[in-house]
Design an enzyme around this catalytic site. Structure first.
Site, short mmCIF file in Angstrom:
data_model
loop_
_atom_site.label_atom_id
_atom_site.label_comp_id
_atom_site.label_asym_id
_atom_site.label_seq_id
_atom_site.Cartn_x
_atom_site.Cartn_y
_atom_site.Cartn_z
N SER A 3 -48.56 -7.38 40.06
CA SER A 3 -47.42 -7.92 39.35
C SER A 3 -46.73 -9.01 40.16
O SER A 3 -46.42 -8.85 41.33
CB SER A 3 -46.42 -6.80 39.07
OG SER A 3 -45.52 -7.15 38.08
N ASP A 42 -38.43 -11.72 32.94
CA ASP A 42 -39.10 -10.92 33.96
C ASP A 42 -39.58 -11.80 35.12
O ASP A 42 -40.68 -11.64 35.64
CB ASP A 42 -40.27 -10.11 33.40
CG ASP A 42 -40.71 -9.01 34.36
OD1 ASP A 42 -39.95 -8.69 35.30
OD2 ASP A 42 -41.84 -8.50 34.20
N HIS A 55 -39.06 -7.34 37.60
CA HIS A 55 -39.10 -5.87 37.56
C HIS A 55 -39.46 -5.26 38.91
O HIS A 55 -39.16 -4.09 39.17
CB HIS A 55 -40.04 -5.37 36.45
CG HIS A 55 -41.49 -5.58 36.70
ND1 HIS A 55 -42.22 -6.52 36.01
CD2 HIS A 55 -42.37 -4.96 37.53
CE1 HIS A 55 -43.49 -6.46 36.42
NE2 HIS A 55 -43.59 -5.52 37.34
#
Length: 290
Positions: A240, A165, A133
């Protein structure tokens, strides 16, 4: 943009906890508000599972050091940190990078339409794991990796797997990143100490500590359901794609999302993609793309 609801449900990522909904309102309905924005008669906790890459525009002015507490009470003494966690952090930080995707990522700063996150080396060929992402938010633009020593390299996108992801990048051998060892699948235990390492809010090399709060937690991100490792280690935008490691410095997961109340930051509920899924996906991508 309409608020959607449903953690682990078809219309994620927002949800209203049913335990806090005495009126029996369905999971799909956001709480009504009276004129002026006040909720009628009660306070509902609204949680959002949000991907924890950082979009540059949302971070402008977001890190402010307050100086108003100069005359306030003394800060509490920090709890002693187990020596094994110190050692794990020392081993992990050299293999963790900042990932800058899209926009002005190659020009020394991020711009509107770019995104930042984290990643880590997994082998001596300088393959890096990160979240897909981050690349998606970067609009498919160029990807740059910043090393712990400040050097920057243009990264090749070896492959992407949006459903998991996950994405694999590759930097030149001259980067010399230290690959991180991966934990054995199925070895992670609830209650064991872990560290989240990455670049929250652009603060590279940040280490936060917690425990594994739960395993096999069902979390929906976008259109896909993930079985995640839940942790209370502090995870924020920019974490992330970074590693969640155990006390031996082994990667147990890839930090991917957090739950928030009204979208207001980490509340100690973070989620990581389990290492068995990470390894399987990475091996497939690397096998196909080199």
């Amino acid at each position: 943009m309409a608020v959607q609801t449903g953690l682990g449900e078809p219309r994620g990522p927002w949800f209203i906890s049913p335990e806090l909904d005495p009126d029996g309102r369905g999971w799909w309905d956001p709480p009504e508000r009276e004129p002026g924005g006040r909720r009628p008669g009660r306070l509902l906790a609204v949680l959002a599972v949000v991907a924890v890459s950082a979009v540059s525009g949302a971070l402008a002015g977001g890190v402010v050091a307050s100086r108003d507490g100069a005359g306030g009470p003394a800060a509490a003494s920090a709890a002693p940190v187990p020596a094994e966690l110190v050692t794990a952090a020392e081993r992990t930080v050299p293999g963790v990078v900042s990932v800058l995707a899209g926009g002005g990522a190659t020009g020394g700063s991020t711009t509107s339409g770019s995104a930042t996150g984290s990643g880590f080396a997994v082998d001596d060929q300088q393959h890096l794991i990160t979240n897909d992402h981050i690349l998606a938010k970067g609009g498919g633009g160029p990807v740059t990796v910043e090393l712990p020593d400040g050097r920057r390299f243009a990264a090749e996108v070896v492959g992407r797997e949006p459903r998991s992801d996950l994405a694999v990048l590759k930097v030149p051998a001259s980067a010399g990143l230290t690959p991180l060892p991966l934990a054995k699948p199925g070895a992670t235990r609830v209650g064991e100490p872990v560290l989240a390492v990455g670049s929250p809010l652009g603060l590279a090399g940040t280490v936060t500590a917690g425990i594994v709060s739960a395993l096999n937690r069902q979390v929906r991100l976008g259109n896909n359901r993930h079985s995640a490792v839940q942790t209370d280690a502090s995870i924020n935008p920019g974490n992330s794609g970074g590693p969640l490691v155990n006390a031996r410095g082994e990667v147990v997961g890839v930090n991917t999302a957090i739950a928030t109340i009204d979208g207001n930051g980490s509340i100690g509920i973070g989620f990581a993609i389990p290492i068995d899924q990470v390894q399987q996906t990475a091996d497939t991508i690397i096998g196909k793309g080199g």
